[in-house]
Design an enzyme around this catalytic site. Structure first.
Site, PDB file in Angstrom:
ATOM      1  NE  ARG A  78      -3.297   1.982   3.309  1.00 27.50           N
ATOM      2  CZ  ARG A  78      -2.850   2.870   4.184  1.00 27.50           C
ATOM      3  NH1 ARG A  78      -1.604   2.815   4.618  1.00 27.50           N
ATOM      4  NH2 ARG A  78      -3.671   3.820   4.624  1.00 27.50           N
ATOM      5  CB  ALA A  79       3.777   2.226   2.098  1.00 29.43           C
ATOM      6  N   GLY A 109      16.321 -14.564   0.510  1.00 29.58           N
ATOM      7  CA  GLY A 109      16.237 -15.110  -0.845  1.00 29.58           C
ATOM      8  C   GLY A 109      15.689 -14.071  -1.805  1.00 29.58           C
ATOM      9  CD  GLN A 133       5.994 -19.025  15.325  1.00 23.54           C
ATOM     10  OE1 GLN A 133       7.009 -18.605  15.843  1.00 23.54           O
ATOM     11  NE2 GLN A 133       5.931 -20.189  14.709  1.00 23.54           N
ATOM     12  N   GLY A 168       9.331 -15.674  29.706  1.00 28.45           N
ATOM     13  CA  GLY A 168       9.866 -16.210  30.962  1.00 28.45           C
ATOM     14  C   GLY A 168      10.262 -17.674  30.842  1.00 28.45           C
ATOM     15  CB  ALA A 169      11.786 -19.589  28.108  1.00 27.39           C
ATOM     16  CD  GLU A 170      11.804 -22.251  33.951  1.00 25.64           C
ATOM     17  OE1 GLU A 170      10.746 -21.598  34.058  1.00 25.64           O
ATOM     18  OE2 GLU A 170      12.804 -22.063  34.672  1.00 25.64           O
ATOM     19  CG  ASP A 217      12.868 -16.401   9.274  1.00 30.44           C
ATOM     20  OD1 ASP A 217      11.886 -16.799   9.920  1.00 30.44           O
ATOM     21  OD2 ASP A 217      13.183 -16.868   8.153  1.00 30.44           O
ATOM     22  CG  HIS A 275       3.326 -22.269   8.123  1.00 25.56           C
ATOM     23  ND1 HIS A 275       3.812 -23.540   8.278  1.00 25.56           N
ATOM     24  CD2 HIS A 275       3.999 -21.723   7.082  1.00 25.56           C
ATOM     25  CE1 HIS A 275       4.741 -23.771   7.350  1.00 25.56           C
ATOM     26  NE2 HIS A 275       4.870 -22.688   6.613  1.00 25.56           N
TER      27      HIS A 275
HETATM   28  O1  F6P Z   1      11.311 -17.357   6.338  1.00 25.59           O
HETATM   29  C1  F6P Z   1      10.074 -17.405   6.975  1.00 25.59           C
HETATM   30  C2  F6P Z   1       9.723 -18.812   7.380  1.00 25.59           C
HETATM   31  O2  F6P Z   1       8.478 -18.791   8.037  1.00 25.59           O
HETATM   32  C3  F6P Z   1      10.767 -19.525   8.244  1.00 25.59           C
HETATM   33  O3  F6P Z   1      10.702 -19.148   9.596  1.00 25.59           O
HETATM   34  C4  F6P Z   1      10.437 -20.959   7.992  1.00 25.59           C
HETATM   35  O4  F6P Z   1      11.564 -21.773   8.181  1.00 25.59           O
HETATM   36  C5  F6P Z   1      10.001 -20.966   6.540  1.00 25.59           C
HETATM   37  O5  F6P Z   1       9.616 -19.639   6.235  1.00 25.59           O
HETATM   38  C6  F6P Z   1       8.883 -21.916   6.225  1.00 25.59           C
HETATM   39  O6  F6P Z   1       8.701 -21.916   4.853  1.00 25.59           O
HETATM   40  P1  F6P Z   1       7.384 -22.471   4.130  1.00 25.59           P
HETATM   41  O7  F6P Z   1       6.297 -21.460   4.349  1.00 25.59           O
HETATM   42  O8  F6P Z   1       7.783 -22.584   2.716  1.00 25.59           O
HETATM   43  O9  F6P Z   1       7.038 -23.779   4.791  1.00 25.59           O
END
Ligand code: F6P
Length: 322
Positions: free
Chosen positions: A22-23, A105, A254, A186-188, A128, A252
């Site tokens: 968009r930007a 990439g 995340q 707060g991970a161990e 990442d 995914h």
């Molecule tokens: O680079 C982003 C990322 O989510 C990485 O953290 C992960 O290793 C990779 O892409 C997963 O790729 P794909 O979506 O192709 O499974």
């Protein structure tokens, strides 16, 4: 001044990519430039999936995760002939420059095109946070908060059962997400690819935490960690940590969230700035945020390298786990 530019997203999607598209589009049009969107990343460039983007085409996307332009890998683009074909497609629309929104990439592809004489500029975007050229890349903050929400939830159920959870977070070969989610959650213990750890040490740490009276244990494991989460959970289950052991992989999840305020603002700043620079004749660099200011880093310093993690943060995490 360039009069026609294009934008594409490539590699893994990241929350905030839409805000960046968009930007680029709105800044481009503001500077009297025609803006084109390339569908499906470099693969779409090969297949000439290139169409104009107008002001309204990028309306209602700033709050949406993923990428409205799509993203796909292309083996053909990796060859000189493939890239030549991509450049012919861009030229057939009269396009004079390209903004590439993506991580390592993707910026390597942009570098190759630029080396072949076609002006490109990068926008640092990957969850990442392994890309040199930006202290923080688009998508990291949102991915981190999603991981954190999951960790907080796991902590609640772990406490009810006096369990310890190994939680795998994404990050490819970079431990940044794991480290920061681990500190905030707060991970161990935090297991990252950059700092190898013996499984026996992990068992010892968990056992000591158990003996100190903790009711739960969270171990954040980066997906690129060696040993990986499968090996670690088997080892922990075969040895006495005190806790009952469980493992969860976030994967995914995340990547799929709606971008938070930080990523929307970062993407808007980086995307707008990249378009402005490209239109005014700059090329061959990645636009990122360095020491809180917009900055460019030449491709030569970006491609083929990855950012490390701060060992001081790792030591801090260990102290906080006491
Ligand atoms: O680079 C982003 C990322 O989510 C990485 O953290 C992960 O290793 C990779 O892409 C997963 O790729 P794909 O979506 O192709 O499974």
């Amino acid at each position: 001044m360039l009069k026609k530019i294009a934008v594409l997203t490539s590699g893994g999607d990241a929350p905030g990519m839409n805000a960046a598209i968009r930007a680029v589009t709105r800044m481009g049009i503001h500077l009297d430039c025609e803006v084109y969107g390339v569908r499906d990343g470099y693969s779409g460039l090969m297949e000439n999936k290139i169409a104009p983007l107008g002001l309204r085409d990028v309306g209602g996307v700033i709050h949406v995760g993923g990428t409205m332009l799509g993203s796909a890998r292309s083996k053909e683009f990796m060859t000189v002939e493939g890239r030549q074909h991509a450049l012919e497609n861009l030229s057939s629309h009269g396009i004079e420059g390209l903004v590439v929104i993506g991580g390592n990439g993707s910026q390597t592809g942009a570098y190759e095109l630029n080396e072949m004489g076609f002006p490109t500029i990068g926008v640092a975007s990957t969850i990442d946070n392994d890309l040199i050229g930006s202290d923080i890349t688009i998508g990291v903050d949102t991915a981190l908060n999603i991981a954190l929400e999951a960790i907080d939830r796991l902590k609640v159920t772990a406490s009810s059962h006096r369990r310890a959870f190994l939680v795998e977070v994404m990050g490819r070969d970079c431990g940044y997400l794991a480290l920061m989610a681990g500190i905030a959650g707060g991970a161990e213990a935090i297991i990252v690819p950059e700092i190898p750890q013996e499984p026996a040490i992990l068992v010892e740490r968990l056992h000591e935490s158990y003996q100190r009276g903790k009711t739960n244990g969270i171990v954040v494991v980066a997906e690129g960690a060696k040993p990986n989460i499968e090996t670690l959970i088997r080892f922990c289950q075969d040895h006495d940590t005190g806790f009952e052991m469980r493992a969860t992989t976030l994967g995914h999840i995340q990547r799929g969230g709606a971008p938070g305020a930080f990523d929307r603002n970062l993407a808007t700043r980086l995307g707008g700035n990249a378009a402005e620079r490209l239109i005014h004749g700059e090329r061959g660099c990645v636009v990122g945020l360095i020491k809180s200011s917009l900055a460019t880093t030449p491709y030569a310093e970006v491609v083929g390298r990855t950012k490390g993690i701060d060992p001081d943060l790792f030591r801090l995490a260990e102290v906080m786990a006491l």
